[in-house]
Design a protein around this motif. Structure first.
Motif, PDB file in Angstrom:
ATOM      1  N   LEU A  63       0.821  -1.198   0.000  1.00  0.00           N
ATOM      2  CA  LEU A  63       0.000   0.000   0.000  1.00  0.00           C
ATOM      3  C   LEU A  63       0.864   1.260   0.000  1.00  0.00           C
ATOM      4  N   ALA A  64       0.623   2.125  -0.986  1.00  0.00           N
ATOM      5  CA  ALA A  64       1.319   3.412  -1.077  1.00  0.00           C
ATOM      6  C   ALA A  64       0.360   4.515  -0.634  1.00  0.00           C
ATOM      7  N   GLN A  65       0.919   5.688  -0.374  1.00  0.00           N
ATOM      8  CA  GLN A  65       0.178   6.899   0.026  1.00  0.00           C
ATOM      9  C   GLN A  65      -0.204   6.856   1.518  1.00  0.00           C
ATOM     10  N   SER A  66       0.424   7.769   2.241  1.00  0.00           N
ATOM     11  CA  SER A  66       0.287   7.751   3.706  1.00  0.00           C
ATOM     12  C   SER A  66      -1.167   7.863   4.191  1.00  0.00           C
ATOM     13  N   LEU A  67      -1.989   8.673   3.504  1.00  0.00           N
ATOM     14  CA  LEU A  67      -3.364   8.818   3.996  1.00  0.00           C
ATOM     15  C   LEU A  67      -4.161   7.532   3.787  1.00  0.00           C
ATOM     16  N   ALA A  68      -3.910   6.882   2.650  1.00  0.00           N
ATOM     17  CA  ALA A  68      -4.586   5.602   2.396  1.00  0.00           C
ATOM     18  C   ALA A  68      -4.107   4.553   3.407  1.00  0.00           C
ATOM     19  N   ILE A  69      -2.831   4.612   3.740  1.00  0.00           N
ATOM     20  CA  ILE A  69      -2.288   3.654   4.718  1.00  0.00           C
ATOM     21  C   ILE A  69      -2.943   3.884   6.086  1.00  0.00           C
ATOM     22  N   MET A  70      -3.050   5.149   6.479  1.00  0.00           N
ATOM     23  CA  MET A  70      -3.660   5.427   7.790  1.00  0.00           C
ATOM     24  C   MET A  70      -5.139   5.024   7.807  1.00  0.00           C
ATOM     25  N   GLU A  71      -5.821   5.236   6.701  1.00  0.00           N
ATOM     26  CA  GLU A  71      -7.239   4.820   6.623  1.00  0.00           C
ATOM     27  C   GLU A  71      -7.335   3.286   6.730  1.00  0.00           C
ATOM     28  N   TYR A  72      -6.390   2.613   6.083  1.00  0.00           N
ATOM     29  CA  TYR A  72      -6.373   1.147   6.141  1.00  0.00           C
ATOM     30  C   TYR A  72      -6.152   0.682   7.592  1.00  0.00           C
ATOM     31  N   LEU A  73      -5.180   1.299   8.261  1.00  0.00           N
ATOM     32  CA  LEU A  73      -4.892   0.928   9.647  1.00  0.00           C
ATOM     33  C   LEU A  73      -6.115   1.186  10.532  1.00  0.00           C
ATOM     34  N   GLU A  74      -6.794   2.283  10.232  1.00  0.00           N
ATOM     35  CA  GLU A  74      -7.990   2.645  11.009  1.00  0.00           C
ATOM     36  C   GLU A  74      -9.081   1.575  10.870  1.00  0.00           C
ATOM     37  N   GLU A  75      -9.231   1.087   9.650  1.00  0.00           N
ATOM     38  CA  GLU A  75     -10.280   0.068   9.436  1.00  0.00           C
ATOM     39  C   GLU A  75      -9.863  -1.283  10.002  1.00  0.00           C
ATOM     40  N   ALA A  76      -8.573  -1.584   9.857  1.00  0.00           N
ATOM     41  CA  ALA A  76      -8.095  -2.888  10.336  1.00  0.00           C
ATOM     42  C   ALA A  76      -7.992  -2.925  11.864  1.00  0.00           C
ATOM     43  N   HIS A  77      -7.688  -1.780  12.459  1.00  0.00           N
ATOM     44  CA  HIS A  77      -7.485  -1.711  13.923  1.00  0.00           C
ATOM     45  C   HIS A  77      -8.199  -0.462  14.430  1.00  0.00           C
ATOM     46  N   PRO A  78      -9.509  -0.532  14.604  1.00  0.00           N
ATOM     47  CA  PRO A  78     -10.286   0.694  14.894  1.00  0.00           C
ATOM     48  C   PRO A  78      -9.938   1.405  16.210  1.00  0.00           C
ATOM     49  N   GLU A  79      -9.326   0.700  17.144  1.00  0.00           N
ATOM     50  CA  GLU A  79      -9.038   1.340  18.439  1.00  0.00           C
ATOM     51  C   GLU A  79      -7.539   1.436  18.698  1.00  0.00           C
ATOM     52  N   PRO A  80      -7.068   2.559  19.237  1.00  0.00           N
ATOM     53  CA  PRO A  80      -7.777   3.819  19.420  1.00  0.00           C
ATOM     54  C   PRO A  80      -8.030   4.496  18.066  1.00  0.00           C
ATOM     55  N   ALA A  81      -9.142   5.163  17.985  1.00  0.00           N
ATOM     56  CA  ALA A  81      -9.580   5.740  16.704  1.00  0.00           C
ATOM     57  C   ALA A  81      -8.756   6.968  16.331  1.00  0.00           C
ATOM     58  N   LEU A  82      -8.400   7.045  15.067  1.00  0.00           N
ATOM     59  CA  LEU A  82      -7.705   8.235  14.550  1.00  0.00           C
ATOM     60  C   LEU A  82      -8.656   9.123  13.755  1.00  0.00           C
ATOM     61  N   GLY A 157     -10.807  18.126  18.579  1.00  0.00           N
ATOM     62  CA  GLY A 157     -11.174  17.567  19.877  1.00  0.00           C
ATOM     63  C   GLY A 157      -9.978  17.367  20.789  1.00  0.00           C
ATOM     64  N   ASP A 158     -10.155  16.451  21.741  1.00  0.00           N
ATOM     65  CA  ASP A 158      -9.154  16.300  22.795  1.00  0.00           C
ATOM     66  C   ASP A 158      -8.372  15.001  22.705  1.00  0.00           C
ATOM     67  N   ALA A 159      -8.447  14.354  21.557  1.00  0.00           N
ATOM     68  CA  ALA A 159      -7.641  13.149  21.352  1.00  0.00           C
ATOM     69  C   ALA A 159      -6.934  13.273  20.006  1.00  0.00           C
ATOM     70  N   PRO A 160      -5.755  12.681  19.880  1.00  0.00           N
ATOM     71  CA  PRO A 160      -5.042  12.812  18.602  1.00  0.00           C
ATOM     72  C   PRO A 160      -5.762  12.094  17.470  1.00  0.00           C
ATOM     73  N   THR A 161      -5.718  12.700  16.295  1.00  0.00           N
ATOM     74  CA  THR A 161      -6.347  12.120  15.104  1.00  0.00           C
ATOM     75  C   THR A 161      -5.328  12.110  13.954  1.00  0.00           C
ATOM     76  N   MET A 162      -5.823  11.628  12.824  1.00  0.00           N
ATOM     77  CA  MET A 162      -5.023  11.611  11.609  1.00  0.00           C
ATOM     78  C   MET A 162      -4.517  13.023  11.258  1.00  0.00           C
ATOM     79  N   ALA A 163      -5.287  14.035  11.597  1.00  0.00           N
ATOM     80  CA  ALA A 163      -4.871  15.416  11.312  1.00  0.00           C
ATOM     81  C   ALA A 163      -3.585  15.755  12.067  1.00  0.00           C
ATOM     82  N   ASP A 164      -3.463  15.258  13.290  1.00  0.00           N
ATOM     83  CA  ASP A 164      -2.244  15.514  14.066  1.00  0.00           C
ATOM     84  C   ASP A 164      -1.070  14.707  13.511  1.00  0.00           C
ATOM     85  N   CYS A 165      -1.374  13.523  12.979  1.00  0.00           N
ATOM     86  CA  CYS A 165      -0.320  12.703  12.347  1.00  0.00           C
ATOM     87  C   CYS A 165       0.265  13.441  11.145  1.00  0.00           C
TER      88      CYS A 165
END
Ligand SMILES: N[C@@H](CCC(=O)N[C@@H](CS)C(=O)NCC(=O)O)C(=O)O
Length: 212
Positions: A63-82, A157-165
Motif C-alpha cells: 500500500l502506497a500513500q500515507s493517507l490511504a495507509i492510515m485509513e487502512y490501519l484505522e479500518e483494520a485496527h479501529p481502536e484507538p480511533a484516529l 477535539g481532545d484526542a489525537p487524530t489523523m490530522a495531528d499525524c
C-alpha cells in the motif's frame, strides 16, 4: 507489517505516528531518499510510485500513500480511533489532513526541490525562499482552520487524530528549514501537545534506526 520508511520523510513519519498510536508493531525497512534508492528497480517492485512510505502486510498487500495507509490501519485496527465517529468530525479531520498532504507537502517534496535546483538552476537562497513561502501559505490556512470549539487540545477535539499525524511532521520540516512559526500559535500549541505523547516522540526522525 513492514514499513518502507526514511527517517526524514514526513509522509512516512505520519504513518509511524499512526502505528505507534495504535500500538502496532512494525518492521522498519529504510529507503535512503538522498541515495535515490526509491528510484531503483528493486524498490519499483515494492512501490511503483517510487515514494515512501509503503506498507506491506503479512498477506502481501502493498500500500502506497500515507493517507490511504492510515485509513487502512484505522479500518483494520479501529481502536484507538484516529478518525472521529461522527460524519462531520470525520470529514473535518480528513480535510485538515489533506490540507497538509495536498496543499503543503508536494510543493516542498524532495523531487520538487531537486527540479528547482537541477533543472531550473535556482540557487540555495531561492530554493529556501520557495520552501518558506509555501510553508507560510499552508500553515496560515491551517491556523485559520484551528478554531474552538472544534479544535481542542488537539487539531480536532481532545484526542489525537489523523490530522495531528499530518501536522506534526510538517512542523518538523518547517523547523528544519528555519521557518518563522510565530504566526501560528494554535498550530504550535497543538504540536506541543502531540509531542508530549510517546507515540509522536518515538516516530520522530532522530529516533529512527536509519537516522544520520
Ligand atoms: N502523497 C504521498 C507523498 C509521498 C512522498 O512524496 N514521499 C516523499 C518523502 S516525504 C518521497 O518519497 N519523495 C521522493 C521524491 O520526491 O523523489 C504520501 O502521502 O505518501
Amino acid at each position: 507489517v513492514r514499513l518502507y520508511t526514511y527517517f526524514r520523510s514526513s509522509a512516512a513519519f505520519r504513518v509511524r505516528i499512526a502505528l505507534h498510536l495504535k500500538g502496532l508493531r512494525y518492521e522498519p525497512h529504510a529507503v535512503s531518499l538522498p541515495r535515490g534508492v526509491h528510484r531503483q528497480a528493486e524498490y519499483a517492485s515494492v512501490n511503483p510510485q517510487a515514494l515512501v512510505p509503503t506498507l506491506v502486510t503479512d498477506d502481501g498487500l502493498h500500500l502506497a500513500q500515507s493517507l490511504a495507509i492510515m485509513e487502512y490501519l484505522e479500518e483494520a485496527h479501529p481502536e484507538p480511533a484516529l478518525l472521529p465517529r461522527d460524519m462531520a468530525g470525520k470529514a473535518r479531520v480528513r480535510s485538515l489532513s489533506l490540507l497538509v498532504a495536498c496543499e503543503i507537502h508536494p510543493l516542498n517534496n524532495l523531487r520538487t526541490l531537486q527540479y528547482l535546483k537541477r533543472e531550473l538552476k535556482l540557487g540555495e537562497d531561492q530554493v529556501n525562499a520557495w520552501y518558506r513561502y509555501w510553508i507560510a501559505e499552508g500553515l496560515g490556512k491551517l491556523e485559520a482552520e484551528m478554531r474552538a470549539p472544534l479544535t481542542g487540545k488537539f487539531s480536532h477535539g481532545d484526542a489525537p487524530t489523523m490530522a495531528d499525524c499530518c501536522l506534526v511532521p510538517q512542523i518538523f520540516n518547517a523547523k528544519r528549514y528555519e521557518c518563522d512559526l510565530s504566526p501560528y500559535p494554535t498550530v504550535m500549541r497543538v504540536f506541543g501537545e502531540c509531542m508530549k505523547l510517546d507515540a509522536f516522540d518515538r516516530a520522530q526522525p532522530s529516533r529512527q534506526p536509519d537516522a544520520e
